[in-house]
Scaffold this motif. Structure first.
Motif, PDB file in Angstrom:
ATOM      1  N   PRO A 173     -78.321  42.273  -4.119  1.00  0.00           N
ATOM      2  CA  PRO A 173     -77.082  41.777  -4.722  1.00  0.00           C
ATOM      3  C   PRO A 173     -75.893  41.984  -3.792  1.00  0.00           C
ATOM      4  N   LEU A 174     -75.165  40.895  -3.527  1.00  0.00           N
ATOM      5  CA  LEU A 174     -73.966  40.972  -2.699  1.00  0.00           C
ATOM      6  C   LEU A 174     -72.690  40.838  -3.531  1.00  0.00           C
ATOM      7  N   GLY A 175     -72.845  40.790  -4.852  1.00  0.00           N
ATOM      8  CA  GLY A 175     -71.683  40.807  -5.732  1.00  0.00           C
ATOM      9  C   GLY A 175     -71.025  39.462  -5.945  1.00  0.00           C
ATOM     10  N   GLU A 176     -69.829  39.547  -6.493  1.00  0.00           N
ATOM     11  CA  GLU A 176     -69.065  38.365  -6.882  1.00  0.00           C
ATOM     12  C   GLU A 176     -67.810  38.221  -6.033  1.00  0.00           C
ATOM     13  N   VAL A 177     -67.374  36.977  -5.880  1.00  0.00           N
ATOM     14  CA  VAL A 177     -66.117  36.645  -5.226  1.00  0.00           C
ATOM     15  C   VAL A 177     -65.482  35.534  -6.055  1.00  0.00           C
ATOM     16  N   VAL A 178     -64.190  35.613  -6.291  1.00  0.00           N
ATOM     17  CA  VAL A 178     -63.463  34.526  -6.946  1.00  0.00           C
ATOM     18  C   VAL A 178     -62.615  33.865  -5.875  1.00  0.00           C
ATOM     19  N   TYR A 179     -62.735  32.537  -5.795  1.00  0.00           N
ATOM     20  CA  TYR A 179     -61.937  31.807  -4.813  1.00  0.00           C
ATOM     21  C   TYR A 179     -61.512  30.464  -5.370  1.00  0.00           C
ATOM     22  N   GLY A 180     -60.640  29.789  -4.644  1.00  0.00           N
ATOM     23  CA  GLY A 180     -60.077  28.528  -5.106  1.00  0.00           C
ATOM     24  C   GLY A 180     -58.765  28.798  -5.822  1.00  0.00           C
ATOM     25  N   SER A 181     -58.182  27.725  -6.363  1.00  0.00           N
ATOM     26  CA  SER A 181     -56.918  27.876  -7.079  1.00  0.00           C
ATOM     27  C   SER A 181     -56.851  26.872  -8.221  1.00  0.00           C
ATOM     28  N   GLY A 182     -55.966  27.127  -9.149  1.00  0.00           N
ATOM     29  CA  GLY A 182     -55.767  26.231 -10.274  1.00  0.00           C
ATOM     30  C   GLY A 182     -57.049  25.970 -11.035  1.00  0.00           C
ATOM     31  N   SER A 183     -57.298  24.716 -11.366  1.00  0.00           N
ATOM     32  CA  SER A 183     -58.503  24.359 -12.125  1.00  0.00           C
ATOM     33  C   SER A 183     -59.751  24.391 -11.252  1.00  0.00           C
ATOM     34  N   GLY A 184     -59.585  24.580  -9.941  1.00  0.00           N
ATOM     35  CA  GLY A 184     -60.722  24.650  -9.029  1.00  0.00           C
ATOM     36  C   GLY A 184     -61.203  26.061  -8.764  1.00  0.00           C
ATOM     37  N   LYS A 185     -60.723  27.024  -9.553  1.00  0.00           N
ATOM     38  CA  LYS A 185     -61.108  28.414  -9.340  1.00  0.00           C
ATOM     39  C   LYS A 185     -62.574  28.626  -9.698  1.00  0.00           C
ATOM     40  N   LYS A 186     -63.288  29.326  -8.820  1.00  0.00           N
ATOM     41  CA  LYS A 186     -64.724  29.517  -8.997  1.00  0.00           C
ATOM     42  C   LYS A 186     -65.095  30.971  -8.778  1.00  0.00           C
ATOM     43  N   GLN A 187     -65.988  31.481  -9.624  1.00  0.00           N
ATOM     44  CA  GLN A 187     -66.568  32.807  -9.425  1.00  0.00           C
ATOM     45  C   GLN A 187     -67.978  32.610  -8.884  1.00  0.00           C
ATOM     46  N   LEU A 188     -68.221  33.125  -7.700  1.00  0.00           N
ATOM     47  CA  LEU A 188     -69.514  32.976  -7.036  1.00  0.00           C
ATOM     48  C   LEU A 188     -70.203  34.325  -6.969  1.00  0.00           C
TER      49      LEU A 188
END
Length: 162
Positions: A75-90
Motif C-alpha cells: 500500500p502506497l496510500g492516498e493522494v488528493v489532487y486536481g481542483s474544483g469539480s475535478g478533484k480526485k482521491q487516488l
C-alpha cells in the motif's frame, strides 16, 4: 463539489536500477505530449460499491488488457489532487513484477472527435506502456501522481532486502 475516487497499481522492477511501468494517455488530446502525459494504470470506482484494491486490479486489467502479475501488494496510500469539480482521491498499491509492454492490449474509450462534430470515435485508454527509472518517471507522470514515486523509494529503503 464532489470528490471522485480512483485506484491503481504501480508495477516496479529492479534491473540495474529501480523502474516503474507507466502508460501513456491515449486519445488525440495526448498524442503529441510526453511530459506529464503518462499515468499509473488506474481508474475510477465508487467506494460504496467496490473496495479500492478490487478496483485497482480491475482498472489495471481494463487499461492494459492483462491481469496484475502475482506479487505482494504494497500500500502506497492516498493522494488528493486536481481542483474544483475535478478533484480526485487516488489510492495506489505497488507490486514488484516484470511485464512485457509489448503484450499490452489497452481498453478503449469513446469521445466526440473532432470536437463539436457530433461524431463519436474510440481511442485506446493508453497508447503504449513503458518502463522508466524513477527520475525519468518523475518527469513523465502528472504532478498529482508523483508522490507515489517518493513513497515507493521510501518503502524500499526501509524494507529488508530478501
Amino acid at each position: 463539489m464532489s470528490l471522485r475516487y480512483s485506484a491503481g497499481v504501480l508495477l516496479f522492477r529492479r534491473t540495474d536500477r529501480l523502474e516503474v511501468l507507466l502508460g501513456h494517455l491515449g486519445g488525440p488530446l495526448w498524442a503529441k505530449k510526453d511530459t506529464a502525459a503518462w499515468s499509473i494504470p488506474k481508474g475510477e470506482y465508487v467506494p460504496a460499491e467496490e473496495d479500492s484494491s478490487t478496483a485497482a486490479g480491475r482498472e489495471f486489467t481494463e487499461e492494459l488488457g492483462l491481469p496484475v502479475p502475482d506479487g505482494e501488494w504494497i500500500p502506497l496510500g492516498e493522494v488528493v489532487y486536481g481542483s474544483g469539480s475535478g478533484k480526485k482521491q487516488l489510492v495506489v498499491w505497488a507490486v514488484e513484477a516484470d511485464l512485457d509492454p509489448a503484450l499490452v492490449v489497452p481498453g478503449t474509450f469513446a469521445m466526440e472527435w473532432p470536437p463539436r462534430s457530433g461524431r463519436m470515435a474510440e481511442f485506446p485508454e493508453i497508447d503504449r506502456a513503458e518502463w522508466f527509472d524513477l527520475d525519468t518517471a518523475e518527469d513523465k507522470l502528472g504532478k498529482g501522481q508523483r508522490p507515489y514515486l517518493a513513497r515507493l523509494r521510501e518503502y524500499l529503503a526501509a524494507a529488508p532486502i530478501e
